[in-house]
Design an enzyme around this catalytic site. Sequence first.
Site, mmCIF file in Angstrom:
data_model
loop_
_atom_site.group_PDB
_atom_site.id
_atom_site.type_symbol
_atom_site.label_atom_id
_atom_site.label_comp_id
_atom_site.label_asym_id
_atom_site.label_seq_id
_atom_site.Cartn_x
_atom_site.Cartn_y
_atom_site.Cartn_z
ATOM 1 N N TYR A 1 -9.973 -5.315 2.990
ATOM 2 C CA TYR A 1 -9.396 -4.036 3.431
ATOM 3 C C TYR A 1 -9.635 -3.037 2.295
ATOM 4 C CZ TYR A 1 -5.283 -1.417 5.448
ATOM 5 O OH TYR A 1 -4.428 -0.518 6.016
ATOM 6 N N ARG B 1 -9.231 -6.381 13.492
ATOM 7 C CA ARG B 1 -8.633 -5.467 14.453
ATOM 8 C C ARG B 1 -9.656 -4.376 14.729
ATOM 9 N NH1 ARG B 1 -4.641 -7.241 17.236
ATOM 10 N NH2 ARG B 1 -3.496 -5.262 17.400
ATOM 11 N N ASP C 1 -10.421 0.813 0.644
ATOM 12 C CA ASP C 1 -10.442 2.269 0.777
ATOM 13 C C ASP C 1 -11.821 2.787 0.361
ATOM 14 O OD1 ASP C 1 -7.847 2.512 1.712
ATOM 15 O OD2 ASP C 1 -6.981 2.634 -0.288
ATOM 16 N N ARG D 1 0.824 -1.205 0.000
ATOM 17 C CA ARG D 1 0.000 0.000 0.000
ATOM 18 C C ARG D 1 0.864 1.264 0.000
ATOM 19 N NH1 ARG D 1 -5.302 -0.019 1.874
ATOM 20 N NH2 ARG D 1 -4.992 1.852 3.122
ATOM 21 N N ARG E 1 9.672 6.460 -2.508
ATOM 22 C CA ARG E 1 9.912 7.442 -3.576
ATOM 23 C C ARG E 1 11.359 7.938 -3.542
ATOM 24 N NH1 ARG E 1 4.986 10.325 -2.053
ATOM 25 N NH2 ARG E 1 3.227 9.216 -3.001
ATOM 26 N N ARG F 1 -0.514 6.045 16.370
ATOM 27 C CA ARG F 1 -0.412 7.398 15.810
ATOM 28 C C ARG F 1 -1.267 8.370 16.608
ATOM 29 N NH1 ARG F 1 -3.517 6.176 9.999
ATOM 30 N NH2 ARG F 1 -5.374 5.256 10.910
ATOM 31 N N GLU G 1 -4.269 6.753 18.984
ATOM 32 C CA GLU G 1 -4.915 5.576 18.398
ATOM 33 C C GLU G 1 -4.204 4.288 18.820
ATOM 34 O OE1 GLU G 1 -5.789 6.160 14.237
ATOM 35 O OE2 GLU G 1 -5.581 4.019 13.825
HETATM 36 N N1 UDP Z 1 2.973 0.958 8.245
HETATM 37 C C1 UDP Z 1 4.084 0.965 9.068
HETATM 38 N N2 UDP Z 1 4.547 2.153 9.527
HETATM 39 C C2 UDP Z 1 3.949 3.328 9.245
HETATM 40 C C3 UDP Z 1 2.814 3.320 8.412
HETATM 41 C C4 UDP Z 1 2.337 2.113 7.922
HETATM 42 O O1 UDP Z 1 4.644 -0.072 9.366
HETATM 43 O O2 UDP Z 1 4.424 4.369 9.732
HETATM 44 C C5 UDP Z 1 2.489 -0.346 7.760
HETATM 45 C C6 UDP Z 1 1.387 -0.918 8.677
HETATM 46 O O3 UDP Z 1 1.528 -2.320 8.742
HETATM 47 C C7 UDP Z 1 0.121 -0.542 7.939
HETATM 48 C C8 UDP Z 1 0.554 -0.664 6.475
HETATM 49 O O4 UDP Z 1 1.925 -0.227 6.480
HETATM 50 O O5 UDP Z 1 -0.943 -1.395 8.230
HETATM 51 C C9 UDP Z 1 -0.252 0.118 5.492
HETATM 52 O O6 UDP Z 1 -0.238 1.485 5.862
HETATM 53 P P1 UDP Z 1 -1.465 2.451 5.563
HETATM 54 O O7 UDP Z 1 -1.071 3.818 5.950
HETATM 55 O O8 UDP Z 1 -1.935 2.188 4.190
HETATM 56 O O9 UDP Z 1 -2.545 1.896 6.601
HETATM 57 P P2 UDP Z 1 -3.992 2.501 6.957
HETATM 58 O O10 UDP Z 1 -3.760 3.344 8.163
HETATM 59 O O11 UDP Z 1 -4.489 3.248 5.776
HETATM 60 O O12 UDP Z 1 -4.779 1.296 7.245
#
Ligand code: UDP
Length: 384
Positions: A348, A249, A350, A173, A177, A279, A300
Amino acid sequence: MKRNIAIVGAGFSGAVIANQLASAGHQVEVFESRNHVAGNCYSERDSETGVMVHLYGPHIFHTDIERAWEFVNRYAEFKPYVNRVKAITNNRVFTLPINLLTINQFFGKTMRPAEAQQFLASLGDKSIENPTTFEEQALRFVGRELYEAFFKTYTVKQWGLQPSELPASILKRLPVRFNYDDNYFSHKYQGMPAEGYTALVENILAVPGVTVHLNTMFDPALKSDYDHVFYSGPIDAWFKHAEGRLPYRTLDFETFRDSGDYQGNAVINYCDDAKPYTRITEHKHFSPWESHERTVCYMEYSRQCGETDIPYYPIRLARDKQQLEKYVNLARKESNVTFVGRLGTYRYLDMDVTINEALITADKFLEAASSKARMPAFTIDPLA
Ligand code: UDP
């Protein structure tokens, strides 16, 4: 011929299908077990600060799907918003997704794009030819140091599982870059509904022929009162969990308020184990066109979803997919019920994909109704 339709759930899936079917002249009743529409996208003004909060966690609309973007813009004014996520790890702040600034700052370098690309390739574990797990994907493409700093602990906090147990698709996901673009998403369109997601969903539902019943569970036994049912609740709940509970979850939010600006950004991830939460979201930054003296933030936490909790993320490990398959087989034997959305198909999803699939589902129903064909249990394959 006008049909009587029941729709279970007033999130995006249910609202969009209701909108399309009622617009085509059918009679639609929407049954929502909660006391509000919009599902987990629900937003409301915080009574103490006046800030628009995303009660079930941050939702940022981003898409490449023209039809979904055009659809939501018909029902809400979208303000420009670009999600730029910061990450704290080892007491330092970085930008996500991993980009040239992240790489240069993390390694104390001043590399140009091609140099950074070569550098990261040299860190990647080339013995992993076909990464299948989250961990393999990370080790192959960013190497151990970045993986441990940004992904490993965060993922354990988020999923309650080791990255070696999770599929590579979860990490896919996120882009890596080799320029300074720190837009979290790579999609063509991105924005925030000016008056929040609840108003957007209310407008989608405000079509003559749609009746919404809040605080109302739909009993599958009532199915025969309708010509067709669209069900966006948890697929296992429709079958009274006959094959056991599909694992999810859930999230807990600890709210705090402060004056001014608490963290200077909408979302900051806490990627190491210095903090137990994943976060902090500071909601006022989702509405930069508004001004508020005070601020409201959510810390969270993620944990296993219990029977009375709100499901968020389907886990979908291999064993969960086996269990899902049993439900899919049961669903295919039902007549006049179509399972839709994140909970109905245990994926999952969006928001934009959910909306697009709901539009496609409505198209299929309208085609089937005019040709008297059978409407399938699924319009996409939940096992794919
Ligand atoms: N992830 C991580 N560190 C971060 C952000 C994301 O390890 O700082 C991993 C985590 O396993 C997450 C996945 O990358 O479930 C996908 O991130 P995304 O931001 O797409 O998750 P969302 O919050 O949208 O479910």
